[in-house]
Design a protein around this motif. Structure first.
Motif, PDB file in Angstrom:
ATOM      1  N   ILE A 348       0.882  -1.176   0.000  1.00  0.00           N
ATOM      2  CA  ILE A 348       0.000   0.000   0.000  1.00  0.00           C
ATOM      3  C   ILE A 348       0.911   1.214   0.000  1.00  0.00           C
ATOM      4  O   ILE A 348       1.594   1.487   0.984  1.00  0.00           O
ATOM      5  CB  ILE A 348      -0.926   0.014   1.228  1.00  0.00           C
ATOM      6  CG1 ILE A 348      -1.776  -1.248   1.287  1.00  0.00           C
ATOM      7  CG2 ILE A 348      -1.816   1.248   1.207  1.00  0.00           C
ATOM      8  CD1 ILE A 348      -2.629  -1.354   2.539  1.00  0.00           C
ATOM      9  N   GLN A 349       0.948   1.938  -1.112  1.00  0.00           N
ATOM     10  CA  GLN A 349       1.821   3.100  -1.248  1.00  0.00           C
ATOM     11  C   GLN A 349       1.081   4.350  -0.783  1.00  0.00           C
ATOM     12  O   GLN A 349       0.007   4.669  -1.290  1.00  0.00           O
ATOM     13  CB  GLN A 349       2.280   3.251  -2.699  1.00  0.00           C
ATOM     14  CG  GLN A 349       3.095   2.072  -3.206  1.00  0.00           C
ATOM     15  CD  GLN A 349       3.496   2.216  -4.654  1.00  0.00           C
ATOM     16  OE1 GLN A 349       3.240   3.242  -5.288  1.00  0.00           O
ATOM     17  NE2 GLN A 349       4.129   1.191  -5.199  1.00  0.00           N
ATOM     18  N   LEU A 350       1.675   5.039   0.191  1.00  0.00           N
ATOM     19  CA  LEU A 350       1.040   6.206   0.805  1.00  0.00           C
ATOM     20  C   LEU A 350       1.901   7.444   0.603  1.00  0.00           C
ATOM     21  O   LEU A 350       3.139   7.363   0.618  1.00  0.00           O
ATOM     22  CB  LEU A 350       0.817   5.977   2.298  1.00  0.00           C
ATOM     23  CG  LEU A 350      -0.065   4.790   2.700  1.00  0.00           C
ATOM     24  CD1 LEU A 350      -0.087   4.634   4.210  1.00  0.00           C
ATOM     25  CD2 LEU A 350      -1.480   4.968   2.167  1.00  0.00           C
ATOM     26  N   GLY A 351       1.234   8.565   0.427  1.00  0.00           N
ATOM     27  CA  GLY A 351       1.921   9.844   0.320  1.00  0.00           C
ATOM     28  C   GLY A 351       0.994  10.965   0.739  1.00  0.00           C
ATOM     29  O   GLY A 351      -0.211  10.780   0.927  1.00  0.00           O
ATOM     30  N   ILE A 352       1.541  12.157   0.901  1.00  0.00           N
ATOM     31  CA  ILE A 352       0.779  13.348   1.281  1.00  0.00           C
ATOM     32  C   ILE A 352       0.786  14.311   0.113  1.00  0.00           C
ATOM     33  O   ILE A 352       1.853  14.706  -0.372  1.00  0.00           O
ATOM     34  CB  ILE A 352       1.361  14.008   2.545  1.00  0.00           C
ATOM     35  CG1 ILE A 352       1.242  13.048   3.741  1.00  0.00           C
ATOM     36  CG2 ILE A 352       0.650  15.315   2.848  1.00  0.00           C
ATOM     37  CD1 ILE A 352       1.823  13.594   5.020  1.00  0.00           C
ATOM     38  N   ASP A 353      -0.401  14.663  -0.340  1.00  0.00           N
ATOM     39  CA  ASP A 353      -0.558  15.597  -1.449  1.00  0.00           C
ATOM     40  C   ASP A 353      -0.888  16.968  -0.870  1.00  0.00           C
ATOM     41  O   ASP A 353      -1.998  17.199  -0.386  1.00  0.00           O
ATOM     42  CB  ASP A 353      -1.683  15.110  -2.374  1.00  0.00           C
ATOM     43  CG  ASP A 353      -1.880  16.034  -3.555  1.00  0.00           C
ATOM     44  OD1 ASP A 353      -0.987  16.869  -3.799  1.00  0.00           O
ATOM     45  OD2 ASP A 353      -2.922  15.931  -4.220  1.00  0.00           O
ATOM     46  N   GLN A 354       0.087  17.885  -0.904  1.00  0.00           N
ATOM     47  CA  GLN A 354      -0.087  19.185  -0.268  1.00  0.00           C
ATOM     48  C   GLN A 354       0.381  20.289  -1.215  1.00  0.00           C
ATOM     49  O   GLN A 354       1.339  21.007  -0.937  1.00  0.00           O
ATOM     50  CB  GLN A 354       0.676  19.248   1.058  1.00  0.00           C
ATOM     51  CG  GLN A 354       0.362  20.461   1.915  1.00  0.00           C
ATOM     52  CD  GLN A 354      -1.099  20.541   2.279  1.00  0.00           C
ATOM     53  OE1 GLN A 354      -1.694  19.527   2.651  1.00  0.00           O
ATOM     54  NE2 GLN A 354      -1.679  21.717   2.181  1.00  0.00           N
ATOM     55  N   ASN A 355      -0.257  20.398  -2.381  1.00  0.00           N
ATOM     56  CA  ASN A 355       0.020  21.487  -3.316  1.00  0.00           C
ATOM     57  C   ASN A 355       1.513  21.624  -3.611  1.00  0.00           C
ATOM     58  O   ASN A 355       2.108  22.693  -3.478  1.00  0.00           O
ATOM     59  CB  ASN A 355      -0.527  22.816  -2.773  1.00  0.00           C
ATOM     60  CG  ASN A 355      -2.036  22.782  -2.615  1.00  0.00           C
ATOM     61  OD1 ASN A 355      -2.730  22.138  -3.386  1.00  0.00           O
ATOM     62  ND2 ASN A 355      -2.534  23.464  -1.598  1.00  0.00           N
ATOM     63  N   GLN A 356       2.104  20.499  -3.994  1.00  0.00           N
ATOM     64  CA  GLN A 356       3.510  20.431  -4.396  1.00  0.00           C
ATOM     65  C   GLN A 356       4.486  20.718  -3.253  1.00  0.00           C
ATOM     66  O   GLN A 356       5.684  20.873  -3.488  1.00  0.00           O
ATOM     67  CB  GLN A 356       3.788  21.395  -5.566  1.00  0.00           C
ATOM     68  CG  GLN A 356       2.922  21.164  -6.786  1.00  0.00           C
ATOM     69  CD  GLN A 356       3.062  19.759  -7.366  1.00  0.00           C
ATOM     70  OE1 GLN A 356       4.098  19.133  -7.250  1.00  0.00           O
ATOM     71  NE2 GLN A 356       1.991  19.274  -7.993  1.00  0.00           N
TER      72      GLN A 356
END
Length: 580
Positions: A348-356
Motif C-alpha cells: 500500500i503506497q502512501l503519500g501526502i498531497d499538499q500542493n507540491q
C-alpha cells in the motif's frame, strides 16, 4: 462563505435602496428604511434545515398581546423560499416533541403549512404562491389565542389568516427559532420599532464553556486550516485488523487502525487558562490535516484516503489523527504462476498531497504493526508471512506528472505484505481425485466388457468435475501445473476408452483377413512377451496365435497399454503433482 452570503444580501439591500427612494414601499408596504429600526439574524445557505439560534419570547412586557391572546409576534424575512419558523416549549426540542413549525413558501414558494412536529404532521396548508422574495421583505404575524387557535397572517397580502390551526391541547410557547431548507439563505428582521413590536423576543445568551472557548481559539489560530509552517514530516503507525487478497481481480483489501502525528506550534495553549485541559477533541474542530493519498489505490481507495477520522490536539502543539477501521484497496498482480503455492509481495503506497509541498511520511518504529501473538483476520485463502514499511525509491519532487497523473515522490512510503496461499487445502481437495482416477484406470485393465467401460467413464466424469471446479479457484491468467495433471488424466482416460473399444472389436468381431507375417513374428517374439507378462510362445500358444492372431493382438495391446499408462502416471506424480 458566510461572509459572502452577508455581502450578497447587503448588495441586494443597497441595490434596492439605490433603485428606489429609501422610503419606497413594496407590495407589502414595507420599506428598507423601516427595517433599519429592526434587529436581524442571517442564516447562510450552509446551515441547511437546522434550528440553531433560539430566542426567548417576552410575554409580560409585550404590549401587543390582547386579553384573549397567549402570543403575538411579528417579523419580516428576505428569502426566495422555505422560511421556517419554530415555536417550542424548550430550546432543545427533540424530533418527537410537539412543536409548532410554520413554513412559508415551501416547495419552491408554492405552498405554506403548519406542522406539529419538526418536518412532519401537517395540520394546516395554504396553496398561495410567490409570497417570498429576496428583493422585498415579507411580513409574518403569528397569533396564538388562549382558546388554542394558532393564526398566521401575511399583512398586506390579505386580511384573512393565511394559516389556521385549532389545537385542543395548546402549547405554552417559550422559544422561537428560524431556519431554511436545502442551500437556501435567509435574513430575518425582528423587534422593529416602526410597528411597535420592540419587546417581542431576545436572543438567548449562552456563557461559553471552557471547551467552546478553546475550540474558538484553536480554529482562529489554525488560520483557515492552513499548512503549519516548517512542517516537513508526519509520523504514522498502524495496527493490522484484517487482510484479504482476491487474485481474480488482483485486489488487496486491508483494514487497520491508522494513526498520524505532527506538530503545529500555532495550536499551543496554557492549560491553566482553559480549565487545566492538556488535550482536546471536538467534532467541529477545523485545523490542517494531511491530505493522505493511496498512490496505487483501486476502486474507492483511489486518491483521497482519509474520509472518517478523529482529531486530538495537545497543549504542547502536538496533533494526533486516528482512523478506526481504515480500509484500503490496492492493485496487486500474482506473477508467481505456480498455483496453489504462490508467494507474492503486495504493498500500500502512501503519500501526502499538499500542493507540491514536500511532506515526508515517517513510520513510528516504537509501535509495531503487529503485537506479539496478535491474531489478524484473513477472510481469504491467503495468509501473510511478513509486514514491512519501506520508503518508495523515487527522486522526483512532483506529485503529479505533466499529464496530471498521480505519482510517487520522495518521502512516500509503502506498507509491504508478503502473502502465501493456503496451498495444502487445494492440494488435498484437487490432488486426491487425481490419485483416485489413476487407480481406477489401472484397475480398468483387469476388467473386461461393459464393467471396464463404466469404470473408465467414471474416471472421465471425475476428471471433468475436477477441471470444472478448478477453473473457479485457479488463476485464469495461466495454466497451473495441477490443471495440466488433470489434462493428462483426461487424455489417458480417453485413450483407455478408445483402447477398450478396440479390444472388444478384436475379441468379438475380429477381421476376416489374415494377419501379416511380420505381425505374427512380433507377437511370438519371446522378449516382447516376457516384457508384457505373457507366456513364452510354445507349440500350443504358437498354434493359437496362428489360428486367432487378433485375440493375441488384443492381449498385447492391453498389457502394453497398462505398462505405458502406469509409466506416464509415475512421471506425472513425480513432476506435476509431487513438485508442489
Amino acid at each position: 462563505m458566510m461572509l459572502y452570503e452577508k455581502w450578497l444580501i447587503s448588495v441586494f439591500l443597497y441595490l434596492a435602496l439605490a433603485l428606489h427612494p429609501a422610503n419606497a414601499k413594496g407590495r407589502y408596504n414595507i420599506s428598507f428604511a423601516q427595517l433599519d429600526t429592526c434587529d436581524s439574524i442571517e442564516i447562510d445557505k450552509f446551515a441547511g434545515y437546522a434550528y440553531k439560534d433560539f430566542f426567548m419570547i417576552h410575554t409580560l412586557d409585550n404590549n401587543n398581546i390582547l386579553p384573549n391572546e397567549r402570543l403575538h409576534l411579528k417579523f419580516y424575512v428576505l428569502t426566495s423560499m422555505d422560511a421556517h419558523i419554530l415555536l417550542s416549549v424548550t430550546n432543545h426540542p427533540r424530533p418527537e416533541d410537539r412543536v409548532y413549525e410554520i413554513v412559508i413558501g415551501a416547495g419552491g414558494d408554492t405552498f405554506s403549512t403548519i406542522r406539529t412536529n419538526m418536518g412532519m404532521k401537517r395540520v394546516s396548508t395554504n396553496q398561495d404562491i410567490e409570497l417570498l422574495s429576496v428583493y422585498e421583505p415579507t411580513p409574518i404575524e403569528i397569533v396564538q389565542t388562549k382558546d388554542g387557535d394558532l393564526y398566521v397572517y401575511i399583512p398586506g397580502f390579505k386580511k384573512e389568516p393565511l394559516l389556521h390551526y385549532m389545537d385542543p391541547s395548546p402549547l405554552n410557547i417559550n422559544y422561537i427559532s428560524f431556519s431554511t431548507f436545502g442551500m437556501n439563505s435567509a435574513r430575518w428582521f425582528y423587534d422593529c420599532a416602526f410597528d411597535g413590536f420592540t419587546n417581542e423576543m431576545e436572543r438567548e445568551q449562552h456563557e461559553q464553556s471552557v471547551e467552546d472557548r478553546l475550540l474558538d481559539a484553536l480554529i482562529y489560530r489554525a488560520s483557515n486550516s492552513s499548512l503549519p509552517s516548517n512542517l516537513t514530516e508526519v509520523q504514522f503507525n498502524f495496527q493490522m485488523q484484517s487482510l484479504a487478497y482476491d487474485p481474480s481481480s488482483a485486489h488487496l483489501h486491508a483494514r487497520m487502525q491508522l494513526m498520524m502525528h505532527w506538530h503545529d506550534d500555532r495550536l499551543r495553549w496554557q492549560p491553566e487558562s482553559y480549565g487545566r485541559l492538556v488535550s482536546f477533541e471536538h467534532p467541529l474542530l477545523q485545523i490542517w490535516t494531511p491530505h493522505l493519498v493511496i498512490l496505487n489505490g483501486a476502486l474507492e481507495s483511489l486518491g483521497t484516503a482519509l474520509k472518517d477520522f478523529e482529531l486530538r490536539v495537545y497543549s504542547n502543539g502536538n496533533v494526533s489523527l486516528m482512523a478506526n477501521n481504515w480500509e484500503a484497496t490496492t492493485w496487486c498482480v500474482d506473477t508467481e504462476r505456480n498455483w496453489p503455492d504462490e508467494r507474492i509481495n503486495c504493498d500500500i503506497q502512501l503519500g501526502i498531497d499538499q500542493n507540491q509541498v514536500k511532506i515526508a511520511l515517517t513510520h513510528d518504529n516504537e509501535r509495531k504493526p503487529l503485537a506479539p501473538n496478535e491474531h489478524v483476520n484473513t477472510p481469504s485463502g491467503w495468509t501473510f508471512v511478513k509486514i514491512a514499511v519501506v520508503h518508495v525509491e523515487n527522486a522526483t519532487t512532483l506529485r503529479y506528472t505533466p499529464k496530471g497523473i498521480l505519482q510517487t515522490m520522495s518521502g512516500d512510503v509503502a506498507i509491504g505484505f508478503t502473502l502465501h496461499r493456503n496451498g495444502n487445502f487445494y492440494r488435498l481437495v484437487f490432488a486426491m481425485p487425481l490419485y483416485a482416477c489413476e487407480i481406477f484406470l489401472g484397475l480398468s485393465f483387469l476388467l473386461r466388457g461393459y464393467r471396464r467401460g463404466a469404470l473408465i467413464l467414471i474416471v472421465v466424469m471425475l476428471t471433468a468435475w475436477g477441471l470444472m471446479y478448478l477453473t473457479r479457484h485457479a488463476s485464469p491468467h495461466y495454466v497451473p501445473p495441477l490443471m495440466s495433471a488433470y489434462q493428462h488424466i483426461m487424455r489417458a482416460s480417453v485413450y483407455c476408452y478408445l483402447l477398450h473399444i478396440a479390444i472388444m472389436w478384436l475379441e468379438r468381431y475380429p477381421p476376416r483377413a489374415k494377419a501379416p507375417a511380420w505381425l505374427l513374428s512380433l507377437m511370438n517374439w519371446s522378449p516382447l512377451r516376457l516384457f508384457l507378462g505373457l507366456r513364452i510362445s510354445d507349440s500350443t500358444e504358437f498354434c493359437d496365435s496362428q489360428a486367432r492372431p487378433w485375440r493375441q493382438l488384443a492381449k498385447i495391446l492391453n498389457n502394453g497399454s497398462f505398462i505405458g499408462v502406469n509409466i506416464c502416471f509415475i512421471i506425472l506424480n513425480t513432476t506435476d503433482i509431487s513438485a508442489h
